[in-house]
Enzyme design. Structure first.
Site, mmCIF file in Angstrom:
data_model
loop_
_atom_site.group_PDB
_atom_site.id
_atom_site.type_symbol
_atom_site.label_atom_id
_atom_site.label_comp_id
_atom_site.label_asym_id
_atom_site.label_seq_id
_atom_site.Cartn_x
_atom_site.Cartn_y
_atom_site.Cartn_z
ATOM 1 N N PHE A 122 1.201 -1.531 -0.251
ATOM 2 C CA PHE A 122 0.327 0.351 -0.179
ATOM 3 C C PHE A 122 0.439 1.225 -0.078
ATOM 4 C CE2 PHE A 122 -2.323 3.384 2.395
ATOM 5 C CZ PHE A 122 -3.340 3.083 1.545
ATOM 6 N N THR A 125 2.076 7.628 1.888
ATOM 7 C CA THR A 125 3.148 8.226 2.006
ATOM 8 C C THR A 125 3.986 8.755 1.288
ATOM 9 O OG1 THR A 125 3.542 6.821 4.618
ATOM 10 C CG2 THR A 125 4.928 8.468 4.727
ATOM 11 N N PRO A 127 8.079 11.426 0.230
ATOM 12 C CA PRO A 127 8.852 12.412 0.970
ATOM 13 C C PRO A 127 8.161 13.940 2.112
ATOM 14 C CG PRO A 127 9.899 11.532 -0.616
ATOM 15 C CD PRO A 127 8.283 11.409 -1.303
ATOM 16 N N SER A 158 6.197 -0.412 3.321
ATOM 17 C CA SER A 158 6.129 -2.456 4.152
ATOM 18 C C SER A 158 5.783 -3.253 2.972
ATOM 19 C CB SER A 158 5.211 -2.571 5.327
ATOM 20 O OG SER A 158 5.996 -0.808 5.789
ATOM 21 N N ARG A 239 -5.073 -0.500 10.210
ATOM 22 C CA ARG A 239 -5.292 0.429 12.263
ATOM 23 C C ARG A 239 -5.640 -1.702 12.819
ATOM 24 N NH1 ARG A 239 -6.098 5.470 11.066
ATOM 25 N NH2 ARG A 239 -9.086 5.062 10.761
ATOM 26 N N HIS A 335 15.485 -6.987 32.175
ATOM 27 C CA HIS A 335 16.586 -7.672 31.724
ATOM 28 C C HIS A 335 17.514 -7.201 31.740
ATOM 29 C CE1 HIS A 335 13.781 -10.420 29.293
ATOM 30 N NE2 HIS A 335 14.556 -11.014 28.570
ATOM 31 N N GLU A 360 -0.001 3.381 10.605
ATOM 32 C CA GLU A 360 -1.504 3.218 10.643
ATOM 33 C C GLU A 360 -1.996 4.607 10.657
ATOM 34 O OE1 GLU A 360 -2.474 0.895 8.073
ATOM 35 O OE2 GLU A 360 -0.400 -0.118 8.309
HETATM 36 C C1 LIG Z 1 8.077 1.067 9.432
HETATM 37 C C2 LIG Z 1 7.279 1.724 8.475
HETATM 38 C C3 LIG Z 1 6.637 0.980 7.789
HETATM 39 C C4 LIG Z 1 5.790 1.499 6.714
HETATM 40 N N1 LIG Z 1 4.594 1.863 5.800
HETATM 41 C C5 LIG Z 1 4.013 2.214 5.190
HETATM 42 C C6 LIG Z 1 3.204 1.188 4.178
HETATM 43 O O1 LIG Z 1 3.016 0.510 3.773
HETATM 44 N N2 LIG Z 1 2.859 2.234 3.274
HETATM 45 C C7 LIG Z 1 2.018 3.778 3.582
HETATM 46 O O2 LIG Z 1 2.282 4.142 2.984
HETATM 47 N N3 LIG Z 1 3.396 4.591 4.666
HETATM 48 C C8 LIG Z 1 3.969 3.414 5.305
HETATM 49 N N4 LIG Z 1 4.567 4.232 6.339
HETATM 50 C C9 LIG Z 1 4.696 5.317 6.122
HETATM 51 C C10 LIG Z 1 3.520 5.931 7.693
HETATM 52 O O3 LIG Z 1 2.155 5.750 7.784
HETATM 53 C C11 LIG Z 1 4.515 7.667 7.935
HETATM 54 O O4 LIG Z 1 5.552 7.817 8.815
HETATM 55 C C12 LIG Z 1 3.018 7.408 9.183
HETATM 56 O O5 LIG Z 1 1.661 8.442 7.986
HETATM 57 C C13 LIG Z 1 3.557 9.752 9.571
HETATM 58 O O6 LIG Z 1 3.902 10.493 8.948
HETATM 59 P P1 LIG Z 1 5.480 10.372 8.816
HETATM 60 O O7 LIG Z 1 6.342 9.347 9.135
HETATM 61 O O8 LIG Z 1 5.790 11.584 7.818
HETATM 62 O O9 LIG Z 1 5.346 11.990 9.778
HETATM 63 P P2 LIG Z 1 5.026 13.114 10.154
HETATM 64 O O10 LIG Z 1 3.659 13.704 9.668
HETATM 65 O O11 LIG Z 1 5.918 14.175 9.455
HETATM 66 O O12 LIG Z 1 4.612 13.658 11.115
HETATM 67 C C14 LIG Z 1 5.921 13.675 12.069
HETATM 68 C C15 LIG Z 1 5.159 14.163 13.732
HETATM 69 O O13 LIG Z 1 4.430 15.056 14.399
HETATM 70 C C16 LIG Z 1 2.933 14.741 14.154
HETATM 71 N N5 LIG Z 1 1.947 15.652 13.649
HETATM 72 C C17 LIG Z 1 2.117 15.645 12.753
HETATM 73 N N6 LIG Z 1 0.408 16.240 12.751
HETATM 74 C C18 LIG Z 1 -0.070 16.259 13.795
HETATM 75 C C19 LIG Z 1 -0.233 17.316 13.889
HETATM 76 N N7 LIG Z 1 -2.053 18.112 13.656
HETATM 77 N N8 LIG Z 1 -0.965 17.498 15.840
HETATM 78 C C20 LIG Z 1 0.208 16.730 16.130
HETATM 79 N N9 LIG Z 1 0.519 16.007 15.994
HETATM 80 C C21 LIG Z 1 1.179 15.892 14.387
HETATM 81 C C22 LIG Z 1 2.727 13.122 14.125
HETATM 82 O O14 LIG Z 1 2.502 12.079 14.988
HETATM 83 C C23 LIG Z 1 3.964 12.405 14.226
HETATM 84 O O15 LIG Z 1 4.624 12.159 15.073
HETATM 85 C C24 LIG Z 1 5.732 3.400 7.204
HETATM 86 C C25 LIG Z 1 6.622 4.156 7.951
HETATM 87 C C26 LIG Z 1 7.238 3.383 8.636
HETATM 88 C C27 LIG Z 1 8.339 3.935 9.922
#
Ligand SMILES: Cc1cc2nc3c(=O)[nH]c(=O)nc-3n(C[C@H](O)[C@H](O)[C@H](O)COP(=O)(O)OP(=O)(O)OC[C@H]3O[C@@H](n4cnc5c(N)ncnc54)[C@H](O)[C@@H]3O)c2cc1C
Length: 395
Positions: A122, A125, A127, A158, A239, A335, A360
């Site tokens: 899926f 997300t 950059p 993923s 979720r 541990h 998610e």
């Molecule tokens: C191991 C892994 C696997 C993944 N697999 C997939 C996948 O298969 N497909 C896919 O599409 N994506 C995937 N992702 C991406 C994942 O869905 C995103 O990382 C997630 O949605 C958060 O987006 P971001 O990392 O860009 O953080 P950002 O959106 O930039 O947010 C950064 C921080 O700010 C906080 N934040 C953002 N907006 C607000 C707000 N309005 N109020 C308060 N806090 C806020 C967030 O909670 C977070 O803590 C994966 C990520 C990881 C780490």
């Protein structure tokens, strides 16, 4: 709400547990170290019918009910959070196609997704865009011949490195739309990502789509359905899987903590005789149970098709991911230095649990949704109370 499993569900739970003990637990740390889930393990999970667990029997799947599927996610999450993410993202494609796909799409893809001949992923997300998903920058432009020209970069996907079919969300004008992008389409390339904190064997990748020509029949739902219908369905499913997977992960951390603290002597007694350790164990035991109950409740609502399921699933995922994180943290603490070494799996649980709080829909996003919904429910309750008071006065 009935917490008793049916005979079939109990049998399935033992089957999942046995498989995870035999085939997942023994290789989970090694896969984590080499940052890869090998194709043989994917073939094995597929051979058990677990990749097709949610596909209807008419398309060659196992047609599992929601609770049985939850039990599978719990067990796999107990063994390896990375492997759980395969069930999650593969299932996101299946659920989206099953609910919104055309008959032709369902007939073409569901049998292959059921057997694992096609692995799904899926792609939402990017950059520059994560939580604020409605502002994605990927575009698809309708061409004169009816095809779409897709330009997209999707990150952190993923099992993107293993996927044959990716459900990609891109914008047609300002309308978010879901496209099926097939491995091998000209202009579609996959770059594995290494060095992640957790989910290290989730075959994570960056997906690049440069002028990829997508036939109109690869749109799932309609133009403009990308968020409202497809991502909504996919993320709700995601979720649900993650909530259950977190219960499994938290249980693994608890089991490790119980076992270690019962064997390790400090100050001439085992660790579990020290009251400060008992406090940690008690917190873990109660929290794991509470997280499991929330997920059972979500399963109960899902199997009944209750619309309140979506919010309950958010709550279950939010709570269970926090519990998994706290439990893994406590397990490492119990541990001591051993917990920080690769001799014990608790450091993997600790790293994977952090990821659960981000994927998610991060925990902050869940908090926003839950708080909003709580307020709406409060207004509904207030209106109902006023109405019943007025009715009382009228009698
Ligand atoms: C191991 C892994 C696997 C993944 N697999 C997939 C996948 O298969 N497909 C896919 O599409 N994506 C995937 N992702 C991406 C994942 O869905 C995103 O990382 C997630 O949605 C958060 O987006 P971001 O990392 O860009 O953080 P950002 O959106 O930039 O947010 C950064 C921080 O700010 C906080 N934040 C953002 N907006 C607000 C707000 N309005 N109020 C308060 N806090 C806020 C967030 O909670 C977070 O803590 C994966 C990520 C990881 C780490």
């Amino acid at each position: 709400m009935d917490f008793d499993l049916t005979t079939e569900q109990s049998r399935a739970k033992s089957e999942f547990r046995q498989w995870v003990e035999q085939c997942v637990v023994p290789v989970a740390d090694a896969n984590d170290n080499r940052e890869q889930t090998p194709p043989e393990l994917i073939a094995e999970i597929a051979a058990n019918g677990y990749l097709g667990a949610l596909v209807a029997k008419e398309y060659g799947g196992r047609g599992m009910d929601a609770l049985t599927w939850g039990l599978l996610c719990e067990e796999v999450g107990r063994g390896s959070a990375s492997l759980l993410s395969l069930l999650t993202v593969h299932g996101m494609v299946i659920q989206s196609l099953a609910k919104w796909g055309t008959l032709a799409q369902r007939e073409r893809w569901l049998p292959k997704l059921a057997t694992g001949a096609t692995v799904g992923a899926f792609g939402l997300t990017e950059p520059n865009i994560g939580s604020d998903a409605k502002n994605i920058e990927s575009t698809a432009v309708l061409q004169a011949d009816g095809t779409y020209l897709l330009n997209a970069e999707k990150r952190w996907i993923s099992f993107g490195a293993s996927a044959d079919l990716v459900l990609v969300i891109a914008k047609v004008g300002d309308k978010a739309t879901a496209f099926l992008v097939e491995r091998g389409m000209p202009g579609f390339s996959i770059e594995p990502i290494r060095g992640m904190l957790g989910f290290r064997s989730a075959n994570i990748a960056r997906l690049l789509m440069r002028d990829v020509i997508i036939p109109a029949q690869n749109i799932v739902g309609k133009v403009g359905f990308g968020f409202s219908h497809i991502a909504g369905t996919a993320l709700d499913h995601g979720r649900y899987c993650v909530g259950w997977g977190c219960v499994g992960l938290a249980q693994a951390a608890l089991d490790a903590a119980l076992s270690y603290s019962g064997e390790r002597y400090q100050f001439e007694v085992t660790l579990n005789k020290h009251q400060l350790i008992q406090e940690m164990l008690a917190e873990m035991i109660v929290n794991v149970k509470a997280a499991r109950m929330l997920n059972y409740h979500a399963a109960f609502l899902k199997d009944r098709g209750d619309p309140s399921l979506i919010m309950e699933t958010s709550m279950a995922k939010y709570f269970a991911s926090r519990v998994a994180s706290q439990a893994a943290n406590a397990a490492v603490q119990i541990h001591g230095a051993n917990g920080c070494s690769s001799d014990y799996p608790v450091q993997r649980y600790f790293r994977d649990a952090k990821i659960m709080e981000i994927i998610e829909g991060s925990n902050q996003m869940q908090q926003i949704i839950i708080a909003k919904s709580g307020y709406q429910q409060h207004l509904v309750n207030k209106r109902a109370a006023r109405r019943s008071a007025a009715e009382g006065e009228g009698r």
